[in-house]
Structure formats: structure tokens, C-alpha cells
Motif scaffolding. Structure first.
Motif, PDB file in Angstrom:
ATOM      1  N   VAL A   1       0.862  -1.182   0.000  1.00  0.00           N
ATOM      2  CA  VAL A   1       0.000   0.000   0.000  1.00  0.00           C
ATOM      3  C   VAL A   1       0.893   1.225   0.000  1.00  0.00           C
ATOM      4  CG1 VAL A   1      -1.712   1.305   1.314  1.00  0.00           C
ATOM      5  CG2 VAL A   1      -1.846  -1.186   1.220  1.00  0.00           C
TER       6      VAL A   1
ATOM      7  N   ASP B   1      -2.477   5.792  -2.058  1.00  0.00           N
ATOM      8  CA  ASP B   1      -3.643   4.916  -1.953  1.00  0.00           C
ATOM      9  C   ASP B   1      -4.584   5.321  -0.819  1.00  0.00           C
ATOM     10  OD1 ASP B   1      -2.605   3.395  -4.037  1.00  0.00           O
ATOM     11  OD2 ASP B   1      -1.512   2.067  -2.673  1.00  0.00           O
TER      12      ASP B   1
ATOM     13  N   ILE C   1      -9.785   2.296  -3.727  1.00  0.00           N
ATOM     14  CA  ILE C   1      -8.514   1.677  -4.133  1.00  0.00           C
ATOM     15  C   ILE C   1      -7.799   1.095  -2.914  1.00  0.00           C
ATOM     16  CG2 ILE C   1      -6.200   2.186  -5.014  1.00  0.00           C
ATOM     17  CD1 ILE C   1      -7.486   4.151  -6.950  1.00  0.00           C
ATOM     18  N   LEU C   2      -7.829   1.842  -1.815  1.00  0.00           N
ATOM     19  CA  LEU C   2      -7.185   1.373  -0.596  1.00  0.00           C
ATOM     20  C   LEU C   2      -7.762   0.036  -0.143  1.00  0.00           C
ATOM     21  CD1 LEU C   2      -5.288   1.831   1.822  1.00  0.00           C
ATOM     22  CD2 LEU C   2      -7.155   3.095   2.927  1.00  0.00           C
TER      23      LEU C   2
ATOM     24  N   LYS D   1      -6.587  -2.844  -2.309  1.00  0.00           N
ATOM     25  CA  LYS D   1      -5.193  -3.218  -2.088  1.00  0.00           C
ATOM     26  C   LYS D   1      -5.008  -3.938  -0.759  1.00  0.00           C
ATOM     27  CE  LYS D   1      -2.624  -0.195  -5.126  1.00  0.00           C
ATOM     28  NZ  LYS D   1      -1.330   0.484  -5.305  1.00  0.00           N
TER      29      LYS D   1
END
Length: 269
Positions: free
Chosen positions: A34, A38, A44-45, A48
């Protein structure tokens, strides 16, 4: 994960700080890490974090018999840093180039010693990254020709924290220097192992880092000693000279060759 993995090694433990530096670098190389940007996009975080936790939770639950890490908890913690970090994020390589073009001075500080470098140190008793001067270019985005002066910082004696070979290590000297030289690890507070000045290791650092100069520190800690030993070479079991060990096994099989010089009683403070 870092502490659990270290405990799992038992007698083969490396002596890491247990703060997760190794797993973080592993994530980077495995391309599941990460990154700062992000945390500014929750969608998106979350993707991931979920992807990164697949293997980690399998390892924790099936190998180490530990509880799994919850995605929601990790995401919430990382998001809590977003507002604080947002003003600090920039194209730092560009800023550094602009600073040099403006005639400003740029200083890079290395956080760990040469012999802890993952490629050139006493592997596997090393940190998880490159710690030598050349890494300043790779980490910053400034090319190697931008570095004009490389200053090496070396104590008047040698220290090491954690496990691993230590040719000049001396238990008596360690006990003497712990409080006098405040020789405790900056991250964990563990007592450092202390030994006599190792000129062989210093010469290696001079070569690997292309040092322009040396700064000798903590000379005053040796005030009052009748004699001071300086390691000027290594020898193997047969008494033959060893020029430059290349890993922990080689370092563990050498003995130091000392030159003993008179100490001093006056204060050098």
C-alpha cells in the motif's frame, strides 16, 4: 507478523526490531504494498488491503495459528492518516532537483550502518534495505553525480545490536560501555554489543560508499582506559590473513588481529 515470524524462527532468529520493516519491504518487492497515494482513495485502498491480506491471513491462521487481520480495521486506521499526510505529499525528486538548481544544499542522512546493508552486509543478519551511500540516489530520485561529498560517521569503537557475527565483540567492553556510551538501540532500547575499533570493517565502508571523509565520534567514551585495541586485520583458523569476509558465515569464522596502543587519562570532551 514480524514479531510472530521472528519468534517462530527460535534459535535461528535474526534479532530484528520486530516493527514490520522486513514484511513491508517484502510487500514492496511482491508488488502488493500500500502506497501513500492509496490512502486518499478509499475504494482503491480497500482493494489493495484485501489483496495483501489474502496471503498474510493464510500465513497467520494456518502456519502461525494466530487470528486473521480484519480488512475494515486496517482500512479505517490508514484512512485516519489521510488528512494529516495530504499536505506533505509532493513530487520530492522534482523538489530536490529544483533545490540544487537554486544553489541550495541538500543533505541525505543514512539511518543504518554499512554492515547492515542487505547486499553488502553480514547477510542474513542485516536490515531489509540498502543502507550504503549509493542508495541516496535510488531513494531520492537524484542521480549519483548530484552527490558531491560523502561523509562517513564512525565511532571510536564498534557496536552492533541484535544477532549476527561480531569479530571484535568483547563482553567486558560491552558491560563497560553500555551506560558510559549510552549504547542502547534507538528503536527498541536493547543494549548494543560493543567491541574494539574494527579498521577492516571501516575500510570496507570507505570503499563501498566512496567516502570523501570520516567523522570519528565518541572518542571521549574511551577516556581512562589503560590500553585500547584496534583491529587491523582478520585471520582464519589456520592463522592465515583474511582480506574481506563476504557474509555472516565468513565473518563468524575469523578472529581479529589487534594492534594494542596505550590509552589516556585526560578528558577528550
Amino acid at each position: 507478523i514480524a514479531k510472530t515470524a521472528e519468534r517462530f524462527l527460535g534459535k535461528r532468529a535474526i534479532g530484528t526490531t520486530g516493527r514490520g520493516i522486513g514484511p513491508t519491504y517484502a510487500d514492496k518487492i511482491n508488488r502488493v504494498g500500500v502506497r501513500i497515494q492509496d490512502i486518499f482513495d478509499e475504494s482503491i485502498l480497500r482493494q489493495k488491503v484485501e489483496a495483501a491480506l489474502v496471503n498474510k491471513n493464510n500465513l497467520l491462521t494456518k502456519v502461525y495459528n494466530r487470528a486473521a487481520i480484519k480488512t475494515d480495521a486496517v482500512v479505517a486506521e490508514l484512512l485516519s492518516f489521510a488528512d494529516r499526510l495530504r499536505p506533505m505529499v509532493a513530487d520530492t525528486a522534482l523538489e530536490l532537483h529544483q533545490a540544487l538548481e537554486a544553489g541550495k544544499t541538500v543533505l541525505f542522512e543514512g539511518g543504518q550502518a554499512t554492515m547492515l546493508d542487505v547486499d553488502h552486509g553480514t547477510y542474513p543478519f542485516v536490515t531489509s534495505s540498502n543502507t550504503i551511500a549509493g542508495t541516496a540516489s535510488g531513494g531520492s530520485g537524484l542521480g549519483p553525480s548530484s552527490v558531491g561529498f560523502v561523509l562517513g560517521i564512525v565511532k571510536a569503537y564498534t557496536t552492533r545490536v541484535g544477532s549476527g557475527p561480531f569479530p571484535t565483540g568483547d563482553e567486558g567492553l560491552s558491560n563497560y560501555l553500555h551506560d558510559l556510551g549510552r549504547e542502547f538501540g534507538a528503536t527498541t532500547g536493547r543494549a548494543r554489543r560493543c567491541g574494539w575499533f574494527d579498521a577492516v570493517a571501516v575500510r570496507t565502508a570507505v570503499n563501498i560508499n566512496s567516502l570523501s571523509g570520516l567523522c570519528l565520534t565518541k572518542l571521549d567514551v574511551l577516556d581512562g582506559l589503560d590500553e585500547i585495541a584496534i583491529c587491523v586485520g582478520y585471520a582464519n583458523a589456520a592463522g592465515e590473513s583474511v582480506a574481506n569476509p563476504i557474509d555472516a558465515i565468513d565473518y563468524g569464522n575469523v578472529t581479529p588481529v589487534y594492534e594494542v596502543v596505550p590509552g589516556w587519562s585526560d578528558s577528550t570532551v
